[in-house]
Design an enzyme around this catalytic site. Structure first.
Site, PDB file in Angstrom:
ATOM      1  N   GLY A  35       0.785  -1.238   0.000  1.00 36.68           N
ATOM      2  CA  GLY A  35       0.000   0.000   0.000  1.00 36.68           C
ATOM      3  C   GLY A  35       0.813   1.281   0.000  1.00 36.68           C
ATOM      4  CG  ASP A 166     -23.738  25.414   7.766  1.00 41.50           C
ATOM      5  OD1 ASP A 166     -23.269  26.288   6.994  1.00 41.50           O
ATOM      6  OD2 ASP A 166     -23.222  24.291   7.886  1.00 41.50           O
ATOM      7  CE  LYS A 189     -24.125  21.716   9.580  1.00 40.48           C
ATOM      8  NZ  LYS A 189     -23.325  21.157   8.469  1.00 40.48           N
ATOM      9  NE  ARG A 191     -21.385  18.390  11.829  1.00 36.79           N
ATOM     10  CZ  ARG A 191     -21.730  17.519  10.886  1.00 36.79           C
ATOM     11  NH1 ARG A 191     -21.927  16.252  11.207  1.00 36.79           N
ATOM     12  NH2 ARG A 191     -21.888  17.904   9.630  1.00 36.79           N
TER      13      ARG A 191
HETATM   14  C1  R5P Z   1     -19.783  21.642   7.790  1.00 35.30           C
HETATM   15  O1  R5P Z   1     -19.662  22.644   8.476  1.00 35.30           O
HETATM   16  C2  R5P Z   1     -19.569  21.616   6.314  1.00 35.30           C
HETATM   17  O2  R5P Z   1     -19.599  22.895   5.758  1.00 35.30           O
HETATM   18  C3  R5P Z   1     -20.577  20.745   5.629  1.00 35.30           C
HETATM   19  O3  R5P Z   1     -21.869  21.311   5.776  1.00 35.30           O
HETATM   20  C4  R5P Z   1     -20.604  19.366   6.209  1.00 35.30           C
HETATM   21  O4  R5P Z   1     -19.330  18.907   6.496  1.00 35.30           O
HETATM   22  C5  R5P Z   1     -21.298  18.414   5.269  1.00 35.30           C
HETATM   23  O5  R5P Z   1     -21.247  17.138   5.814  1.00 35.30           O
HETATM   24  P1  R5P Z   1     -22.388  16.086   5.540  1.00 35.30           P
HETATM   25  O6  R5P Z   1     -22.545  15.980   4.047  1.00 35.30           O
HETATM   26  O7  R5P Z   1     -21.874  14.831   6.156  1.00 35.30           O
HETATM   27  O8  R5P Z   1     -23.621  16.583   6.206  1.00 35.30           O
END
Ligand code: R5P
Length: 289
Positions: A35, A166, A189, A191
């Site tokens: 690899g 977001d 958004k 998380r």
């Molecule tokens: C996060 O802050 C990024 O800008 C994206 O919104 C995020 O990483 C997208 O990830 P996923 O497609 O897993 O929701």
């Protein structure tokens, strides 16, 4: 200047060279049975101003090791200057110590790239532009919003609303909206920092009867886009398309988004994917001039 398309960006690197009318020097590349990567410059780079184009996906860890090795290799082969172009910079989301004891991965990687011998650094739509301050060399973020906006304009999508899922990507929506004269805004958004689960809220945006382009820096699992698309479609949006700079598209992402009501998913070619219809080659070529 000469262009060296790294193993992960051979096509894109060659396109940048063609646009600039520059010679491109191929890298002979192979994987050993266990690899590990082998790289060999097929022509002399002694005394040259070299622009290396090498993205870091997939697989991030392997591509990053290749990047560090080839930067150092170019220097040891006598390149006078090495401009490092990383179309998609991995690990950029870990840009803050969100929880006590966490490592700030992007800072560590930028330090390594500089120590390997980079004289200049270029990337496209870095997750947070401010992360570039970890460098002690010239470091630039190029905005894919230019090529995305021009593509959207040509696509004929009527009076689109440009939506960031977001607050973090609002600048992307703003730049695109302003370039094509479209209305723009953002959802909210959150998380969960431990489970990674996301919640998207969209009360402030009225998308009834509108065509909406959801824009983001990257699509990984597609969860963010799927959540936003569901809200839009439930709120009466007409056509919903998702556009990102970096289509990482982990397994199932495309299906997740389509299942949530997205009509089309588009991305650039900072990483290779089946949806990378928008090329950043002109953007990189301009950035290097
Ligand atoms: C996060 O802050 C990024 O800008 C994206 O919104 C995020 O990483 C997208 O990830 P996923 O497609 O897993 O929701």
């Amino acid at each position: 200047m000469i262009i060296v398309p790294g193993p992960s960006s051979m096509k894109l690197g060659k396109e940048v060279a063609a646009l600039l009318g520059l010679r491109s020097v191929a890298v002979e590349y192979k994987n050993f049975p266990d690899g590990e990567s082998y790289q060999r410059l097929t022509e002399s780079v002694g005394g040259e101003d070299v622009a290396l184009v090498h993205t870091t996906y997939p697989n991030q860890d392997k591509r990053l090791v290749e990047l560090l090795i080839i930067i150092d290799g170019l220097k040891s082969l006598g390149a006078a200057k090495v401009r490092v172009v990383v179309p998609y910079m991995a690990y950029a989301r870990q840009d803050t110590r969100f929880r006590e004891g966490e490592v700030v991965s992007i800072n560590s990687l930028f330090k390594m790239i500089q120590s390997a011998g980079a004289d200049e650094f270029y990337t496209v739509d870095l997750h947070k532009e401010a992360s570039l301050s970890a460098f002690g060399i010239k470091a630039r973020n190029l905005y894919a919003t230019e090529v995305i906006a021009d593509y959207l304009k040509r696509s004929g999508l009527e009076e689109p609303y440009i939506l960031s899922p977001d607050k973090g990507a609002i600048m992307i929506a703003k730049r695109i909206g302003e370039r094509i004269g479209a209305e723009y805004g953002n959802f909210e958004k959150t998380r969960d920092r431990i489970t990674g689960a996301i919640t998207v809220k969209g009360e402030k945006v009225n998308a009834r009867g509108r065509n909406v382009a959801i824009v983001d820096d990257l699509i990984s699992t597609g969860g963010t886009i799927a959540n936003a698309a569901k809200i839009l479609k439930e709120g009466g949006a007409k056509r919903v398309i998702a556009i990102c700079s970096h289509p990482l598209l982990v397994a199932g992402a495309y299906e997740r988004m389509m299942g949530a009501g997205v009509d089309e998913v588009l991305g650039t070619d900072t990483v290779e994917s089946s949806i990378g219809k928008i090329s950043v080659a002109p953007l990189i070529a301009k950035g290097l001039q």
